[in-house]
Motif scaffolding. Structure first.
Motif, mmCIF file in Angstrom:
data_model
loop_
_atom_site.group_PDB
_atom_site.id
_atom_site.type_symbol
_atom_site.label_atom_id
_atom_site.label_comp_id
_atom_site.label_asym_id
_atom_site.label_seq_id
_atom_site.Cartn_x
_atom_site.Cartn_y
_atom_site.Cartn_z
ATOM 1 N N LYS A 121 -2.082 -8.781 -6.130
ATOM 2 C CA LYS A 121 -1.506 -8.041 -7.258
ATOM 3 C C LYS A 121 -0.597 -6.935 -6.719
ATOM 4 C CE LYS A 121 -1.966 -8.176 -11.818
ATOM 5 N NZ LYS A 121 -3.217 -7.802 -12.491
ATOM 6 N N VAL A 122 -1.025 -6.339 -5.601
ATOM 7 C CA VAL A 122 -0.251 -5.289 -4.945
ATOM 8 C C VAL A 122 -0.435 -5.431 -3.436
ATOM 9 C CG1 VAL A 122 0.114 -2.801 -4.677
ATOM 10 C CG2 VAL A 122 -0.644 -3.704 -6.879
ATOM 11 N N ILE A 123 0.645 -5.193 -2.680
ATOM 12 C CA ILE A 123 0.553 -5.110 -1.225
ATOM 13 C C ILE A 123 0.996 -3.710 -0.803
ATOM 14 C CG2 ILE A 123 1.374 -5.981 0.997
ATOM 15 C CD1 ILE A 123 1.867 -8.669 -0.279
ATOM 16 N N PHE A 124 0.169 -3.049 -0.008
ATOM 17 C CA PHE A 124 0.533 -1.772 0.603
ATOM 18 C C PHE A 124 0.866 -2.017 2.075
ATOM 19 C CE2 PHE A 124 -2.166 -0.494 -2.938
ATOM 20 C CZ PHE A 124 -1.510 0.626 -3.437
ATOM 21 N N TYR A 125 1.786 -1.220 2.603
ATOM 22 C CA TYR A 125 2.126 -1.394 4.011
ATOM 23 C C TYR A 125 2.508 -0.063 4.645
ATOM 24 C CZ TYR A 125 7.041 -1.068 2.540
ATOM 25 O OH TYR A 125 8.240 -0.628 2.024
ATOM 26 N N GLN A 126 2.276 0.031 5.950
ATOM 27 C CA GLN A 126 2.783 1.193 6.685
ATOM 28 C C GLN A 126 4.277 0.973 6.893
ATOM 29 O OE1 GLN A 126 0.129 0.768 10.076
ATOM 30 N NE2 GLN A 126 1.817 0.177 11.407
ATOM 31 N N ASP A 127 5.002 2.049 6.989
ATOM 32 C CA ASP A 127 6.457 1.981 6.850
ATOM 33 C C ASP A 127 7.165 1.097 7.877
ATOM 34 O OD1 ASP A 127 5.785 3.709 4.879
ATOM 35 O OD2 ASP A 127 7.229 5.258 5.405
ATOM 36 N N ASP A 128 6.608 0.944 9.070
ATOM 37 C CA ASP A 128 7.278 0.129 10.085
ATOM 38 C C ASP A 128 7.054 -1.372 9.884
ATOM 39 O OD1 ASP A 128 4.636 -0.085 10.839
ATOM 40 O OD2 ASP A 128 4.937 0.600 12.898
ATOM 41 N N GLN A 129 6.359 -1.759 8.815
ATOM 42 C CA GLN A 129 6.093 -3.173 8.537
ATOM 43 C C GLN A 129 6.892 -3.708 7.349
ATOM 44 O OE1 GLN A 129 3.593 -5.173 10.369
ATOM 45 N NE2 GLN A 129 3.944 -3.449 11.755
ATOM 46 N N ASP A 135 8.557 -6.541 -2.348
ATOM 47 C CA ASP A 135 7.898 -6.045 -3.558
ATOM 48 C C ASP A 135 6.561 -5.394 -3.233
ATOM 49 O OD1 ASP A 135 9.974 -7.028 -5.142
ATOM 50 O OD2 ASP A 135 9.050 -9.017 -5.190
ATOM 51 N N ALA A 136 6.551 -4.568 -2.203
ATOM 52 C CA ALA A 136 5.320 -3.932 -1.754
ATOM 53 C C ALA A 136 5.485 -2.417 -1.773
ATOM 54 C CB ALA A 136 4.950 -4.413 -0.356
ATOM 55 N N ILE A 137 4.363 -1.695 -1.622
ATOM 56 C CA ILE A 137 4.364 -0.238 -1.718
ATOM 57 C C ILE A 137 4.148 0.375 -0.337
ATOM 58 C CG2 ILE A 137 3.214 1.770 -2.721
ATOM 59 C CD1 ILE A 137 2.362 -0.015 -5.048
ATOM 60 N N PRO A 138 5.096 1.172 0.145
ATOM 61 C CA PRO A 138 4.932 1.816 1.454
ATOM 62 C C PRO A 138 3.957 2.993 1.392
ATOM 63 C CG PRO A 138 6.978 2.530 0.456
ATOM 64 C CD PRO A 138 6.396 1.513 -0.476
#
Length: 457
Positions: A121-129, A135-138
């Motif tokens: 439903k949501v993907i979070f990621y660290q900024d270098d990824q 369509d993901a949230i840094p």
């Protein structure tokens, strides 16, 4: 300390269930002090248990209100060792959703394989990824997301509800998504108490990557459950740095992969002033010479432990009881578990309350193949001696174990076949003294010229 036999005889799942029978958020944050301490070359940051809970509830409200996250939805995280990912983990649990960690060494195709069966439903990621997901949230947006109120109605999670989705590699086909139930908490409690032997006085450190089961289960969930500070050293592994860090932080209880222990034993020259009292190893068998090196140089025994993503740690030379150690053996069955060898394979009886494997997502055939009646077959070949100790022989299939991580030949072969000059490819294991195994690859050229990549290419 009590004997292994006494622990087995007196062990009661009812006591563990009573202790953990509440929402995972409360289990993991109802403590005082620092919950997480993160170190990098440039930054030291921490968060208290109370702030961790507050931020998790704020993120949970945001996810419910703005992304309509409901019980059973998947929330994925692509990160190394960050405080933000633990906030996401606890927010996910608060909503009754399913947490999916993604390893930062994965490329875009590997991530795509792991997000097809159940689209997060949501993907979070660290900024270098950011180049690996869309369509993901840094993580850099976290302050904005946490400016809302707190979730008031925490979702009830039953013992057999899924809370984690982790992909494991197999012999053929794409990686399989193992659905893990809330019963994982029961397994984690038992392992931390009797395997790791966690004590109130311990400074505990498990540097395993939280993108994999051992780092997630026993590097984050386990310490938080017992009110211990999770220690993140967010740097690439380096033997000297690891020993220096253990000396500096006065680590007394340490758990890591055999590859790390082998690299330390093979490269460390100077003597470090460690206060280490307990050391545990998991992921693959640990060489007896490495165990002897640590005993000779630091007077600490590394105890070998065995487990799997699907079932957690289930066989070990535990620190929470007294028993004879047989160097080279993975030890004895965990308290509360019935373990045996069936078809030359380690088998786990699924009637234990701590058995948390719900099956492979959208793959009933592979799920069915993994069971013989009430027994789950791990696929790891072993034998049991006359005293009940288990000894690892090897994988039943041809999965490659690289630094403790399971790498499916199919995954590597699929990437190789994307090159236009490659008609066929075959990947097998090649033994390596440090990493356990490497992927040894043969490429079959269109003109029938066989190209062989060395294990270090």
């Amino acid at each position: 300390m009590v004997s292994y036999e006494e622990v087995r005889r007196s062990f009661s799942w009812n006591e563990v269930i009573k202790f953990l029978d509440k929402n995972p958020l409360d289990v993991l944050t109802s403590h005082d002090g620092i919950a997480i301490k993160r170190f990098t070359k440039d930054v030291v940051e921490d968060i208290s248990f109370s702030d961790l809970k507050r931020k998790a509830l704020r993120l949970a409200l945001y996810l419910r209100e703005f992304h309509d996250v409901k019980k059973g939805d998947v929330i994925a995280v692509l990160a190394s060792k960050k405080i933000e990912q633990v906030i996401v983990l606890l927010a996910t649990f608060s909503l009754g959703a399913i947490y999916q960690p993604l390893f930062t060494a994965f490329g875009p195709e590997a991530i795509k394989m792991r997000t097809r069966d159940a689209k997060p439903k949501v993907i979070f990621y660290q900024d270098d990824q950011k180049d690996k997901v869309s369509d993901a949230i840094p993580f850099s947006k976290f302050d904005e997301l946490l400016s809302y109120g707190e979730l008031k109605n925490i979702e009830k999670i039953n013992w057999d509800d899924p809370i984690v989705l982790l992909y494991t590699s197999g012999t053929t086909g794409a990686p399989k998504g193992a659905l893990i139930a809330k019963r994982l908490l029961l397994n984690t409690y038992v392992y931390m108490k009797y395997g790791i032997g966690i004590r109130d006085s311990d400074v505990f450190w498990n540097p395993a990557d939280p993108g994999w089961a051992y780092g997630l289960y026993y590097g984050i969930i386990g310490p938080l459950m017992f009110g211990k500070t999770v220690i993140f050293l967010d740097e690439p592994f380096n033997p000297e740095r690891t020993m220096e860090f253990m000396e500096e932080k006065k680590v007394t209880n340490f758990a890591f992969a055999p590859t790390a222990y082998r690299m330390i034993a093979g490269t460390i020259k100077r003597k470090y002033d460690l206060v280490l009292e307990r050391a545990s190893s998991a992921g693959e068998p640990l060489n007896p010479e490495v165990i002897r090196w640590f005993m000779d140089n630091y007077n600490v025994t590394i105890k070998d432990h065995y487990g799997q993503t699907e079932v957690g740690m289930v066989v070990y030379n535990g620190w929470g009881y007294e028993t004879k150690i047989k160097i080279g053996s993975m030890g004895l069955p965990a308290p509360g578990y019935e373990i045996d060898v069936i078809e030359d394979t380690i088998a786990v009886k699924r009637d234990s309350p701590g058995f948390h494997f719900l099956g492979y997502l959208n793959n009933p055939e592979k799920t069915k193949e993994s069971f013989r009646g009430d027994w789950y077959l791990t696929g790891d070949n072993a034998y049991k001696d006359e005293e009940g100790y288990f000894w690892f022989v090897g994988r039943k299939d041809d999965v490659v174990k690289v630094s403790g991580y399971r790498v499916g030949p199919f995954e590597v072969e699929s990437v190789l076949l994307e090159f236009p000059a490659v008609l066929e490819s075959a990947v097998v294991a090649d033994e390596d003294p440090i990493r356990g195994q490497w992927c040894f690859t043969k490429l079959f050229h269109l003109k029938d010229i066989i190209l062989v990549l060395s294990k270090r290419d």
